[in-house]
Design a protein around this motif. Sequence first.
Motif, PDB file in Angstrom:
ATOM      1  N   ASN A   1     -11.506   2.954   3.775  1.00 15.52           N
ATOM      2  CA  ASN A   1     -10.347   2.453   3.453  1.00 15.52           C
ATOM      3  C   ASN A   1      -9.069   2.973   4.419  1.00 15.52           C
ATOM      4  OD1 ASN A   1      -8.466   1.188   1.451  1.00 15.52           O
ATOM      5  ND2 ASN A   1      -8.047   3.062   1.028  1.00 15.52           N
TER       6      ASN A   1
ATOM      7  N   ASP B   1       0.701  -1.062   0.084  1.00 20.67           N
ATOM      8  CA  ASP B   1       0.008  -0.175   0.028  1.00 20.67           C
ATOM      9  C   ASP B   1       0.881   1.154  -0.066  1.00 20.67           C
ATOM     10  OD1 ASP B   1      -2.560   1.414   0.058  1.00 20.67           O
ATOM     11  OD2 ASP B   1      -2.950   0.548   2.039  1.00 20.67           O
ATOM     12  N   SER B   2       0.492   2.173  -0.683  1.00 20.85           N
ATOM     13  CA  SER B   2       1.276   3.528  -0.919  1.00 20.85           C
ATOM     14  C   SER B   2       1.580   3.940   0.463  1.00 20.85           C
ATOM     15  CB  SER B   2       0.776   4.247  -1.955  1.00 20.85           C
ATOM     16  OG  SER B   2      -0.496   4.903  -1.399  1.00 20.85           O
ATOM     17  N   GLU B   3       0.606   4.276   1.370  1.00 19.51           N
ATOM     18  CA  GLU B   3       0.939   4.896   2.588  1.00 19.51           C
ATOM     19  C   GLU B   3       1.760   4.150   3.311  1.00 19.51           C
ATOM     20  OE1 GLU B   3      -2.029   4.069   1.140  1.00 19.51           O
ATOM     21  OE2 GLU B   3      -3.133   6.140   1.015  1.00 19.51           O
TER      22      GLU B   3
END
Length: 384
Positions: A215, A148-150
């Motif tokens: 999300n 996940d990008s975060e």
Amino acid sequence: MGRHSLRPLVVLGATGSIGGQTLEVADRLDFPVVAVAGRRASDELLAIASRYADAVVCVADPGDRREEFTSALGGRVRFGPASLIEAAATPDTTVVNGVVGAAGLRSSLAALGAGNRLALANKESLVAGGPLIEAALRNGGGELLPVDSEHSAIFQCLVGEPDASLARVILTASGGPFRGWNADDLADVTVEQALKHPTWAMGPRITIDSATLMNKAFEVIEAHYLFGISYDQIDVVVHPQSVVHSFVEFTDGVVTAEVGFPDMKKPIQYAITYPERFEAPHAPFSLAGHDLTFFEPDPDVFPCLRLGYEAGRIGGTATAVLNAADEIAVKAFLDGRIGFRDIAEVVEIALNRHNAITPRDIGDVEAADTDGRVHAQEAVNARR
Ligand code: MG
């Protein structure tokens, strides 16, 4: 360490968005792919199987195409959910878990249990099964890297830093299509409006989860497990441009961030090449001419974010219920059975009806999942 010492890939969810982008990265960087897996016996999976002629091909639910797949792929095709779990345990591999849904947890546990590197994109693994993943990491000697990008941003900010120096993480959220709306406006939101995400093109469930910020609530829970921090140390800021992928604040007040234009291939690539860095999948980054803005998320517009913290603080099986109830509520919204604001109310009812325990095994997680679904469905039915 040259790239040939990097581990070959097992790609679970190969026909999905993360799976497809993983295969693009693998092709560009010349990573061997030893297994690909898909949920259904689709033409897409067959096309992928023909591109990777040496890879084992796993089909969770072959339906009526079992014979066709067997005659096309011969001895390298495997059928049934257990085939994914077996593939995830292939020794000395990096397992990219892009499976959508609760089925991803078993594969994650198998990968870690076999001592593999798990490049995790399946949210349910940590949201539903966080305590089990923690135990598998401790016992199996495997390695967990976020896709996940975060979380990739936070992971990258933490490389080389002592654990005790981490004070706080700040997850960025695009804010979805309803950023800046007020709570009353949300009552009449249509399915079509909710499905329009400003930054990322994704499947319907995750797009709705982005519109409600559920999300982001899941990502808060994932951050808790990935980085071993309390919920008081996790904040969320709305950042519509999605250029800052998250921040880390250290004990001395220094704040670092990972920054770039949104492209999932970057966090995927880092998860499979870490600690090395290879060539970028896109043109050089330039911020000139771009304005970056940041806002506090409005708690009245995004009650799902509060529910995420509440479930996280309860811990144990509460977050499995959060996920399961949300899946039912989102489906009911997409089917036109409940309104947009009812999603949070349905989830809250299911959460309140659940008695959370610390899960000992996958059976406990599945029981909580069922409990969440049953109570959410009752709440949906009561609203008709
Ligand atoms: Mg994300």
